[in-house]
Every structure is written in C-alpha cells, then in structure tokens.
Design a protein around this motif. Sequence first.
Motif: not given
Length: 414
Positions: A385, A355-358, A376-377, A381-383, A334
């Motif tokens: 994605r 959706g892989i980070g911010a 967020t990161a 769910e981010t990891r 992320p």
Amino acid sequence: MRVLLVAYGSRGDIEPMVGLALQLRALGAGVQMCAPPDFAELLDGFGLPLVPLGQSVRAMATAAVTGKTAGTKPQPTSMSERAARLIAVTYEAVAAVAEGCDAVVATGLIPAAAAAQSVAEELGVPYAFVSYFPAYLPSPHHPPLVWPGRPVPPDVTDNRALWDLNRENLNSLFGEAVNTHRVSLGLPAVDSVRDHVLTDRPWLASDPTLSPWLRPADLDVVQTGAWIRPDERPFPSDLEAFLEAGEPPVYVGFGSMPVRDAQDVTRAAVEAVRAQGRRALLSRGWADLALTGDQGDCFAVGEVNQQALFRRVAAIVHHGGAGTTTTAARAGAPQVVVPQMADQPYWAGRVAELGIGAAHDGPNPTTESLSAALETALAPETRERAAAVAAAIPADGAAVAARQLLDAVGHRPR
C-alpha cells in the motif's frame, strides 16, 4: 522581483520554505529569508541569506519538554507576554530587510506571522500565509488543533462550533499582543487574529493524496502540493557500510522534537526493532537519541539525506511531522508515527487511514507498544500500500507555488 519568506518554528517549518526559495530563485526572483538562528547552516548551504529571528527554537523546545533551561533567556510568564516579545523581535527583523520586497510569505507561530503581515501592510505588498496540513485551517470537515491549556469542552463536537471556540481561544491568547503592536504602528486593530493572519485565501503546502483539502469550505484554500527542498548529498561512508552489511534496518528518529527521556526512548525503540528481527538505525536529532556500548545491529546518524535514506529502510518510526511523513510516503516506506504534539496526531491518523503504517497510541513509546505497531508497519500488505501511495505523490509542489506567487504579483518567469 524580490520575495520575503518568514518562518518561525522548527525544522519542519523551515525546510519547505527552502524548497520554495530555491524554486523562486530558479525563476529569477530574489529571496530573503527570516527564520530562527538554528537554521543558519542549512540556509547557508544553499546560499540563502538569513536574518535570524529571536532565540534558538531548539533551546526553547528542549526547555519546554525536559525542563532543562541551559542556554535560554528567562521567558515571560504569560502567553500574552511571550506573544508580545515574539511579535516585537519578528517585526524588527523583518522590517529591517523588507524594503524593496514585492511579496511576503509567512508560516509558523501566529504572533510571528502577524508581525510579518503588518510589514506587508505597511509596504502595500501581497501577503500569504502557508500551512503544511489542513487542520490548521478552519473547515466544516475537520476539527481544529487543541491548544495547550485550552481543552475542548466534551459536549462540543460540531466542527463549526469547535472552530468558533478556536477563534475565541486565539483571540484570548494573542489578541491583546497583536492589536497593541498594530495600533502602535498606526494600523487598525483586528477582530479575529486567526482570520486576519490566515486570510480568506491561505496556501496549503501538502500533498492532496496524503492530506486533501475537502470542499465545500468557507476558505478559498490554494493547495499547491508539498514543498520539497532538493537533497543530493551522498551518505557518509560508515552509514553506507552499515546499510550494505545486512537487511534494510528500521529507522527511528524524532526530527526536531525533543523528548523527555532519550535513554528510555532509545532502549524501547531498539528492543522493539530487535523483537521484529530487524536492525535499528537511530537518528540523533533534537531528541538526542544515542546508543550505548558496541551494538553491531544498531547504528546512529546525525544530519543525513532522508530522501535517499528512506528508500533503503524497512520502516520508519518517527514523530509525525509534515516533512518526515511526506518524505517517508514519497519513498514508499511503511511508517509508525509516535505523535508528540501539534499537527502530529493528524499525520498519525492519516498514515493509519491510508494503510501505509500505524499510529502509535500516545507520545510515550514502550517496547511492547512499538513492537505491536511495527508488526503492522512491516506486514507485506502495508509495504504494498505504501508503494502504491508513493506512486501518486508528485514532487513539484514548490515549483507550482513559486509560479503562482510570481504570477500573482505580475511577474512572468523567464
């Protein structure tokens, strides 16, 4: 078969060219590289001959960001004068080693690429310009970069109108310098510096999942995938010990981007990482991020194998260069992108969209803003994605480009 590679820019411009050079060499082609003197050690490590172009890019970038001018020569005052100087030194360096080359590939600043293109014209050999992200290339599907000192009128929103304005801006910035030099060589002047340098068939060395080239478009863009240079270096023993001593840390680094106040950025980053209950791993880079005192939950590294490191961290906070973004995405890590300039806002937007980070809002991080982005990161769910996107990214873009280039000039790889 001999290929001349010309890149004037930061490390993010040079690293992909190294990846291409190694693939060309593996296919039996000779390679000559022209790049800023900052990267002599990098190229020497791969046995790639370097012809240095101009002054240190790091020194000039640091002077531009921080106002510290130590080690840099006095600069011309106008953009046109700076462009004319860069064209002259690039042409002189490239022309000196171009004899016998069968193709020229260029990237980086427009004036330097224009000089390389003039050499290719004089030799009568193919020339290609490569971009590492789509928004450098005219398209009805996205707006152009905003050049410093050339703000976009708020009432102009149509992409084609914005690209028309981009053409005018680049002519205003570089047209006189490019055409004065071309005429001095006996070459015809050009109406559009941008269209001349990019050509109607530029290359795009970026991954289609991360940064797709949308069609239909006016340009016949050749998207090869990202050019990744191999890195098999082991970690220093102290870095390995830090990684093994606890949970995966959060990596913070700005690559070859200086920052105005490294101490403030370091402090904000460390505090934000700690607020998430994580350890911090700082990359010194051109920002000169540095720890003060004995901080057992923090560690600072210099030059290191990022391809391996990014697979062992919880998240990556970075500036949003094409190379760092792609390396992080390939590792399934992320990201928090803190964009500083140029293509970096584009990559920040792509990271958020995928959706892989911010995407951090603006170039100046605070403890609060970084902590919010890290929330967020670091979310599960981010990891998930990020892992899914990583599985869709191949690593053979440089190999694809090398074969296409050699085929284009009539050379069949052995």
